[in-house]
Design a protein around this motif. Structure first.
Motif, PDB file in Angstrom:
ATOM      1  N   UNK A  48       0.810  -1.219   0.000  1.00  0.00           N
ATOM      2  CA  UNK A  48       0.000   0.000   0.000  1.00  0.00           C
ATOM      3  C   UNK A  48       0.840   1.264   0.000  1.00  0.00           C
ATOM      4  N   UNK A  49       2.128   1.172   0.345  1.00  0.00           N
ATOM      5  CA  UNK A  49       2.991   2.338   0.340  1.00  0.00           C
ATOM      6  C   UNK A  49       2.722   3.269   1.514  1.00  0.00           C
ATOM      7  N   UNK A  50       3.494   4.354   1.563  1.00  0.00           N
ATOM      8  CA  UNK A  50       3.396   5.338   2.652  1.00  0.00           C
ATOM      9  C   UNK A  50       3.285   6.719   2.034  1.00  0.00           C
ATOM     10  N   UNK A  51       2.359   7.524   2.545  1.00  0.00           N
ATOM     11  CA  UNK A  51       2.192   8.880   2.035  1.00  0.00           C
ATOM     12  C   UNK A  51       3.464   9.695   2.274  1.00  0.00           C
ATOM     13  N   UNK A  52       3.748  10.645   1.386  1.00  0.00           N
ATOM     14  CA  UNK A  52       4.986  11.427   1.461  1.00  0.00           C
ATOM     15  C   UNK A  52       5.103  12.194   2.772  1.00  0.00           C
ATOM     16  N   UNK A  53       3.984  12.749   3.264  1.00  0.00           N
ATOM     17  CA  UNK A  53       4.053  13.548   4.487  1.00  0.00           C
ATOM     18  C   UNK A  53       4.244  12.677   5.737  1.00  0.00           C
ATOM     19  N   UNK A  54       4.048  11.352   5.618  1.00  0.00           N
ATOM     20  CA  UNK A  54       4.230  10.462   6.767  1.00  0.00           C
ATOM     21  C   UNK A  54       5.637   9.865   6.816  1.00  0.00           C
ATOM     22  N   UNK A  55       6.399   9.919   5.720  1.00  0.00           N
ATOM     23  CA  UNK A  55       7.719   9.279   5.660  1.00  0.00           C
ATOM     24  C   UNK A  55       8.681   9.764   6.751  1.00  0.00           C
ATOM     25  N   UNK A  56       8.739  11.069   7.069  1.00  0.00           N
ATOM     26  CA  UNK A  56       9.696  11.510   8.100  1.00  0.00           C
ATOM     27  C   UNK A  56       9.415  10.940   9.485  1.00  0.00           C
ATOM     28  N   UNK A  57       8.228  10.361   9.705  1.00  0.00           N
ATOM     29  CA  UNK A  57       7.856   9.923  11.055  1.00  0.00           C
ATOM     30  C   UNK A  57       7.803   8.405  11.216  1.00  0.00           C
ATOM     31  N   UNK A  58       8.157   7.663  10.182  1.00  0.00           N
ATOM     32  CA  UNK A  58       7.950   6.211  10.228  1.00  0.00           C
ATOM     33  C   UNK A  58       8.779   5.532  11.320  1.00  0.00           C
ATOM     34  N   UNK A  59       9.895   6.149  11.757  1.00  0.00           N
ATOM     35  CA  UNK A  59      10.734   5.533  12.780  1.00  0.00           C
ATOM     36  C   UNK A  59      10.434   6.075  14.171  1.00  0.00           C
ATOM     37  N   UNK A  60       9.365   6.856  14.330  1.00  0.00           N
ATOM     38  CA  UNK A  60       8.995   7.355  15.638  1.00  0.00           C
ATOM     39  C   UNK A  60       8.238   6.292  16.432  1.00  0.00           C
ATOM     40  N   UNK A  61       8.376   6.341  17.725  1.00  0.00           N
ATOM     41  CA  UNK A  61       7.682   5.387  18.593  1.00  0.00           C
ATOM     42  C   UNK A  61       6.168   5.602  18.529  1.00  0.00           C
TER      43      UNK A  61
END
Length: 467
Positions: free
Chosen positions: A398-411
Motif C-alpha cells: 500500500x505504500x506510505x504517504x509522502x508527508x508520513x515518511x519523516x515519522x515512520x521511525x517514531x515510537x
C-alpha cells in the motif's frame, strides 16, 4: 486565567494517572486469570498422561500373564509384578488432580473397581499355572472374562480422556480471551496516555502564549510550565514502568500457554484425536499466541530503549548468511507472497549482534508482507557498496504517504493508510529497528510511493578486514 490553566493541566494529569491505574488493575486481573488457566491446563495434561500410563500398565500386565500361561517362562511375569501398585498410584494421582470434578471422581471409582477385578483375574490364572494346573488357567483366559474387563477399562479411560479434552479446549479459550483482554488494556492505556500528554502539551503551549502577552506574572507562568513538565515526565515514567511490568508478567503465562498449545497440536496431528475444525482452532491459537509473544518482546525492547538498557553483543557475523536464512524461512511460511532473495556472491562480515541483526531483517520482511495485503513479491537484496553492506527490502504493497515518511521511525507512529486497510499494529517495530541499526553504527532509510510500494534500505559498516 493562569489559575484556570494550571488547574486544567493538573486535572488532565490526574485523570491520566487514574485511567492508567484502572488499566493496570484490569491487566493484573487478566494476568491472574491467565495464570489460573495455565495451572488448570497443566492439570488436564497430567490427568491425560496418568490415564494413558494406567492403560499401558494394565496392557503390559495382561500381556505378561498370557505369555507366562502359554510358555511357562517366569520372565514373562516381569511386567505383571508390581503393576498393581503402579496402577493404584496412578489412580490416586488422577483422583487428586480431578478432585473438583464430580463426574471424573465417579469414573475413577468405577475404574478402580474394574482394575481390582482385572488384577484378581490375573492373580488367579498365574496361581493356577504356578500350581501346575495350566489347563485351568488357560480356560480362564479363553473365557473372555479378562478381555471384557479390559474393554470396560478402556471405555472408562476413553470417557475420562474425552472429558479432559473438552475441559482443555474450554480452558485454552478462556486463557486466550484473557490474553486478548490484557493486550487491549495495554493498548488502551498507551492510547489514552498519549492523548492526555497531547492535551497537557497543548495546555502548556497555550500557557506560554499567554505568558508572552502578559508581562506581569512571568515567573509564576514559568513555574507552572516546569511543574507541568515534571508531572508529564512522571506520567511517562509511570506508563513505561507499567508497560515493562505488564510485558514481563504476561510473558511467563504466555510461555506456558504456547508450550501447552504446541504440545496439544502435535499430539492431535500425531494421533488424529481432534476434528479438522478443532485442529484449525489450535493452529489459530498457537499463531495468535506467537504474535502476542512478538508484541510483548517489542514492548520490552521499547522499555529497554527508553531506559538506555538496550545493548548489543558484538561478534563476527555474515550478513549474507543471515539474509539468506530469513528469506528461506519466510518462503516456507507464507502462501500469499513471493519472497525473492538476491545475494552478494561472497560473505559480508561485520562486528554485530547476530540476534538483533536477525531481528532487524525479520521485522522489515514481515512488515513488507503485512503491508502488502493483496500479495505480490517481496524482494530482499543484499549488496556491497564501498565499505558498507546494503540490505534493501522492497514490497508491492500500500505504500506510505509522502508527508508520513519523516515519522515512520517514531515510537507508536503508524501511517494514516494502515487503519483503512485493516492492518493492525502498535507502531513499535520500526522504532526498535532504527535503534538497533544505530547502535551498530549503521543507518536506515525509506523510500515509498503510496499505492505502489515501499523500500527500506539498511546500510551497515563492514569489518575492517573487508573494507
Amino acid at each position: 486565567m493562569r489559575a484556570v490553566m494550571r488547574q486544567g493541566i493538573l486535572a488532565a494529569v490526574s485523570l491520566a494517572l487514574v485511567v492508567i491505574g484502572i488499566n493496570t488493575i484490569i491487566a493484573y486481573r487478566n494476568i491472574e486469570t491467565i495464570r489460573s488457566e495455565s495451572d488448570t491446563i497443566s492439570h488436564t495434561q497430567q490427568v491425560i498422561t496418568a490415564l494413558n500410563s494406567m492403560l499401558v500398565t494394565l496392557d503390559d500386565a495382561e500381556t505378561g500373564q498370557r505369555g507366562y500361561i502359554l510358555t511357562g517362562r517366569d520372565a514373562y511375569l516381569d511386567p505383571y509384578r508390581g503393576s498393581q501398585d503402579r496402577t493404584d498410584a496412578l489412580l490416586l494421582q488422577t483422583q487428586v488432580l480431578t478432585a473438583d470434578n464430580p463426574r471424573q471422581q465417579q469414573q475413577i471409582t468405577t475404574l478402580r473397581s474394574l482394575a481390582r477385578s482385572k488384577y484378581a483375574e490375573l492373580a488367579r490364572t498365574v496361581a493356577l499355572k504356578q500350581s501346575g494346573d495350566g489347563d485351568a488357567a488357560l480356560r480362564v483366559v479363553l473365557s473372555d472374562e479378562g478381555r471384557q474387563t479390559m474393554d470396560s477399562i478402556r471405555e472408562v479411560i476413553h470417557t475420562m480422556e474425552q472429558e479432559e479434552e473438552t475441559l482443555l479446549i474450554q480452558r485454552t479459550r478462556t486463557a486466550d480471551a484473557s490474553v486478548t483482554s490484557a493486550t487491549i488494556s495495554l493498548a488502551l492505556a498507551s492510547v489514552i496516555d498519549v492523548a492526555f500528554l497531547i492535551i497537557i502539551v497543548l495546555l502548556s503551549q497555550r500557557a506560554i502564549r499567554d505568558r508572552e502577552k502578559i508581562a506581569e506574572g512571568q515567573i509564576a507562568l514559568l513555574e507552572q510550565e516546569r511543574t507541568a513538565r515534571i508531572v508529564a515526565e512522571a506520567a511517562i515514567r509511570v506508563r513505561d514502568q507499567f508497560l515493562s511490568l505488564a510485558a514481563h508478567e504476561l510473558r511467563t503465562p504466555l510461555t506456558s500457554l504456547m508450550g501447552n498449545g504446541q504440545l496439544l497440536q502435535k499430539r492431535a496431528e500425531r494421533n488424529g484425536e481432534l476434528s479438522d475444525r478443532s485442529r484449525q482452532s489450535l493452529r489459530v491459537i498457537n499463531t495468535q499466541a506467537a504474535r502476542l509473544n512478538a508484541l510483548i518482546a517489542g514492548l520490552l525492547d521499547v522499555s529497554r530503549i527508553q531506559t538506555g538498557q538496550l545493548s548489543i553483543e558484538k561478534a563476527r557475523v555474515d550478513l549474507v548468511a543471515i539474509t539468506r536464512q530469513i528469506v528461506e524461512e519466510t518462503e516456507t511460511a507464507t502462501d500469499y507472497h513471493t519472497i525473492r532473495g538476491i545475494y552478494w556472491v561472497e560473505p559480508l562480515l561485520m562486528d554485530g549482534d547476530y540476534v538483533r541483526l536477525t531481528q532487524v531483517i525479520q521485522n522489515l520482511v514481515q512488515n513488507a508482507i503485512k503491508y502488502s495485503p493483496g500479495g505480490g513479491t517481496v524482494t530482499v537484496q543484499i549488496d556491497r557498496q564501498d565499505e558498507n553492506a546494503v540490505i534493501a527490502v522492497t514490497d508491492e504493497g500500500i505504500g506510505i504517504a509522502a508527508d508520513a515518511l519523516p515519522r515512520v521511525f517514531e515510537r507508536f507512529f503508524r501511517a494514516p493508510n494502515a487503519e483503512p486497510n485493516q492492518i493492525s499494529g502498535m507502531g513499535i517495530g520500526l522504532f526498535v529497528v532504527h535503534e538497533i541499526v544505530t547502535l551498530h553504527g549503521g543507518t536506515i532509510t525509506v523510500e515509498s510511493t503510496e499505492g505502489v510500494g515501499t523500500t527500506f534500505r539498511v546500510i551497515m559498516p563492514l569489518h575492517k578486514e573487508q573494507q
